[in-house]
Write an enzyme that holds these catalytic residues in place. Structure first.
Site, mmCIF file in Angstrom:
data_model
loop_
_atom_site.group_PDB
_atom_site.id
_atom_site.type_symbol
_atom_site.label_atom_id
_atom_site.label_comp_id
_atom_site.label_asym_id
_atom_site.label_seq_id
_atom_site.Cartn_x
_atom_site.Cartn_y
_atom_site.Cartn_z
ATOM 1 N N ASP A 16 0.856 -1.184 0.000
ATOM 2 C CA ASP A 16 0.000 0.000 0.000
ATOM 3 C C ASP A 16 0.891 1.233 0.000
ATOM 4 O OD1 ASP A 16 -2.173 1.654 0.132
ATOM 5 O OD2 ASP A 16 -2.657 1.235 2.230
ATOM 6 N N ASP A 111 -2.866 2.416 -6.035
ATOM 7 C CA ASP A 111 -1.779 2.474 -5.059
ATOM 8 C C ASP A 111 -1.693 1.273 -4.133
ATOM 9 O OD1 ASP A 111 -4.143 3.131 -3.785
ATOM 10 O OD2 ASP A 111 -3.207 4.568 -2.421
ATOM 11 N N GLU A 112 -2.421 0.217 -4.406
ATOM 12 C CA GLU A 112 -2.290 -0.969 -3.551
ATOM 13 C C GLU A 112 -2.585 -2.236 -4.330
ATOM 14 O OE1 GLU A 112 -5.159 -1.667 -0.398
ATOM 15 O OE2 GLU A 112 -6.487 -0.151 -1.256
#
Length: 371
Positions: A16, A111-112
């Protein structure tokens, strides 16, 4: 126990990125470094915080908060508009780093992502070592930081990645999982939003240990099919696989509110927030849809869906937000009390659907509106 699920031992990493949008802005524009920064809409309108830098978070600024509220909490905060094309480029480079170690990558957003490194490409063998190498590569090559959670299943790995943020790394091994789950607050459990967490606490259920005292039948009775997941995960069992090639038929987001919404202005504010989430997810998967569906659940639990189809596929934030609000305006009545709103896009194929005429619809019926 005879009905205890069989646990599959995997090596799962959840990566993350730390304050992703804001961190990219601070990396690319030195004047923002060390400053309280919000990526999102203007506080002069109905703007929403997409991401806040850690400097802004110290003042209580959070994602999905109204920009106006963020300004109240932090008067010196700097607002910048999102640059989604830039974030998408960085996300692709992050994915390239992941792919050095495994092809089993399941993105959750820009983003993860989950990575299954049970059998890694470089024969490193240690998921902790792989997570360290990925974090270092992101730092060296992209000048950004990421946090990682490592465990034997997706649920625990995701929670672990949030424990030592920013730039953290947390491993929760098989022998520690049950103790960890027993101490976990119920609001951290998968599928537990504010409303469900409030309901659980009213039942005296505050931690995983409290949930563990209930039988599977009791959890099913109180929480439906999600109760079975609670029963398993509090015992450390989550056999969901990392899915790199999941077919997407529809994509959306929804939110259940602590208090019923009664005005159109309140509903439009929430729809703006939900539209931003949908937009980000479309960007992540590089998808465009032709049909937008608005889901509305009222305080009496009556649920309806309304949709509009377009001749051309779209994914831009303005169309998503404005279309949802137009449908909401047609549906709205002054006596309405809304407890949930959702927006989804579908019809990702090549053939545009023919529009239907507006018709009367009962709970759960589909309705195509033409404006």
């Amino acid at each position: 126990m005879p009905n205890e699920p069989t646990q599959i031992i995997r090596k799962i990493i959840h990566i993350d990125m730390d304050a992703f949008y804001a961190s990219v802005e601070q990396r690319d524009f030195p004047e923002y470094r060390g400053k309280a920064l919000v990526v999102g809409g203007s506080p002069q309108g109905r703007g929403v915080v997409a991401t806040a830098s850690y400097e802004a978070r110290k003042f209580g600024v959070r994602s999905a908060m109204s920009s106006k509220r963020a300004l109240q909490l932090c008067p010196d905060v700097i607002f910048v508009r999102p640059r989604f094309a830039a974030y998408g480029e960085v996300s692709q480079k992050i994915r390239e780093i992941f792919s050095r170690y495994t092809d089993l990558i399941e993105p959750l957003s820009l983003d993860e992502a989950y990575l299954d490194v049970t059998h890694d490409k470089l024969n490193i063998g240690s998921a902790i070592e792989i997570a360290q190498q990925i974090k270092q590569a992101i730092k060296d090559e992209l000048q950004l930081t990421a946090s990682a959670g490592v465990s034997i299943n997706k649920f625990v790995a995701k929670i672990a990645s949030d424990i030592n943020k920013p730039d953290g790394l947390k491993f929760i091994g098989p022998s520690s999982i049950e103790d960890f789950m027993e101490q976990l607050p119920v609001e951290k459990f998968f599928g537990v939003g504010k409303v469900t967490a409030q309901r659980m606490k009213q039942m005296g259920l505050h931690t995983g240990a409290d949930l563990k005292r209930l039988t599977e039948e009791e959890l099913l009775r109180h929480f439906g099919k999600t109760g079975r997941f609670y029963y398993q995960i509090v015992r450390g069992v989550d056999n969901r696989e990392v899915q790199p090639h999941r077919e997407t038929k529809s994509l959306g987001a929804e939110d259940t509110f602590v208090y019923d919404l009664t005005t159109l202005e309140e509903m439009n504010t929430e729809l703006d927030k939900i539209a931003l989430t949908v937009y980000n997810r479309l960007l992540k998967y590089d998808l465009k849809g032709r049909t937008l569906t608005l889901k509305i659940k009222y305080s009496d639990f009556k649920q309806i869906t309304r949709n509009q189809s377009f001749p051309e596929a779209f994914s831009d934030l303005e169309t998503i937000s404005q279309t949802a609000k137009q449908i909401m305006a047609v549906t709205y009545t002054e006596e309405a009390k809304v407890r949930l709103l959702g927006i989804s896009l579908s019809n990702f194929g090549d053939v545009a659907p023919k529009s239907k005429q507006e018709k009367e619809a009962g709970p759960g019926d589909q309705l195509t509106l033409e404006f």
